[in-house]
Design an enzyme around this catalytic site. Structure first.
Site, short mmCIF file in Angstrom:
data_model
loop_
_atom_site.label_atom_id
_atom_site.label_comp_id
_atom_site.label_asym_id
_atom_site.label_seq_id
_atom_site.Cartn_x
_atom_site.Cartn_y
_atom_site.Cartn_z
N PRO A 24 0.79 -1.23 0.00
CA PRO A 24 0.00 0.00 0.00
C PRO A 24 0.83 1.28 0.00
CG PRO A 24 -0.14 -1.12 2.12
CD PRO A 24 0.51 -2.07 1.17
N ASN A 25 0.33 2.22 -0.79
CA ASN A 25 0.86 3.58 -0.90
C ASN A 25 2.17 3.67 -1.68
OD1 ASN A 25 -1.26 4.80 0.68
ND2 ASN A 25 -0.36 3.74 2.42
N ARG A 32 4.94 10.89 -2.82
CA ARG A 32 4.63 10.65 -1.41
C ARG A 32 5.85 10.95 -0.53
NH1 ARG A 32 4.75 4.63 1.22
NH2 ARG A 32 3.92 5.21 3.25
N TYR A 37 11.00 9.05 0.97
CA TYR A 37 10.99 7.99 -0.04
C TYR A 37 11.62 8.38 -1.38
CZ TYR A 37 7.79 5.89 3.34
OH TYR A 37 7.24 5.38 4.48
N ASN A 86 8.17 -5.41 -0.65
CA ASN A 86 8.02 -4.28 0.27
C ASN A 86 6.53 -4.19 0.55
OD1 ASN A 86 7.83 -1.90 1.66
ND2 ASN A 86 9.06 -0.70 0.21
N ALA A 89 3.06 -0.66 4.98
CA ALA A 89 2.59 -0.70 6.38
C ALA A 89 2.08 -2.09 6.78
CB ALA A 89 1.51 0.35 6.59
N GLU A 110 12.75 -9.19 2.04
CA GLU A 110 11.98 -8.02 2.47
C GLU A 110 12.82 -6.76 2.23
OE1 GLU A 110 11.76 -7.85 6.74
OE2 GLU A 110 9.98 -6.58 6.71
N HIS A 112 12.77 -2.40 2.62
CA HIS A 112 12.16 -1.13 3.00
C HIS A 112 13.05 0.00 2.51
CE1 HIS A 112 9.04 -3.08 5.19
NE2 HIS A 112 9.95 -3.86 5.75
N ARG A 119 12.67 5.29 12.66
CA ARG A 119 11.38 6.00 12.61
C ARG A 119 10.51 5.62 13.81
NH1 ARG A 119 9.04 5.39 6.72
NH2 ARG A 119 7.68 7.04 7.53
C1 DQA Z 1 8.15 1.29 3.99
C2 DQA Z 1 8.18 1.53 5.49
C3 DQA Z 1 6.80 1.30 6.10
O1 DQA Z 1 6.83 1.55 7.49
C4 DQA Z 1 5.79 2.24 5.47
O2 DQA Z 1 4.51 1.98 5.99
C5 DQA Z 1 5.80 2.19 3.99
C6 DQA Z 1 7.08 2.12 3.30
C7 DQA Z 1 9.50 1.61 3.33
O3 DQA Z 1 9.70 1.17 2.21
O4 DQA Z 1 10.32 2.31 3.92
O5 DQA Z 1 4.76 2.27 3.34
O6 DQA Z 1 7.88 -0.08 3.75
#
Ligand code: DQA
Length: 154
Positions: A24-25, A32, A37, A86, A89, A110, A112, A119
């Site tokens: 998501p997102n 964003r 990011y 990735n 959240a 995984e 990020h 954070r």
């Molecule tokens: C994320 C880190 C997560 O905490 C966050 O909710 C994201 C992006 C990252 O790529 O740093 O959506 O996965």
């Protein structure tokens, strides 16, 4: 809407199949929270990845929906060579995605983009880390590249 892209390289070279799965997102990368990011869209980064790894058949799938991510893991998780995930959240909330990763055969790395450990504390725990081959955190979009390089070298 879910996003799906595949590399055009596979006709000529492909030996290895790798899925990049974004949660998501992450469709909003580039706009964003750019201080966290970055300013590059994932679509443009995916183009770079395809050029850098012509020997890999790369597929990119993004969804904002937990079930769609799980369906994709089930779809490719018995035939592909690697998954770079990735989960956004959902990393910090989803036992269902962790169970899906545990239930498939394809190894998952995984990734990020941000350093989640620097954070908020709710980002420090990953339900996915224990069922993944490894985690790459805080190295920006380079993390995806490093994960693909690891699959190629194992
Ligand atoms: C994320 C880190 C997560 O905490 C966050 O909710 C994201 C992006 C990252 O790529 O740093 O959506 O996965």
């Amino acid at each position: 809407m879910d996003h799906l892209q595949t590399s055009k390289n596979k006709e000529n070279f492909a030996t290895m199949k790798i899925l990049i799965l974004n949660g998501p997102n992450l469709n909003l990368l580039g706009v964003r929270e750019p201080d966290i990011y970055g300013r590059q869209t994932f679509e443009s980064f995916f183009g770079q990845l395809c050029s850098e790894f012509p020997e890999v058949s790369l597929e990119y799938f993004q969804s904002n929906h937990e079930g769609a991510l799980i369906d994709k893991l089930h779809e490719v998780g018995f035939t592909y060579d690697g998954i770079v995930c990735n989960a956004g959240a959902y990393t910090h909330t989803s036992i269902a995605i962790a169970d899906a990763i545990a239930g498939i055969q394809t190894p998952v790395v995984e990734v990020h983009i941000s350093n989640v450990h620097k954070r908020e504390t709710f980002r420090h725990h990953s339900y996915l880390a224990a069922v993944c081959a490894g985690s790459i955190v805080g190295l920006g979009l380079q993390g995806y590249k490093l994960a693909i390089a690891w699959f190629l070298q194992r």
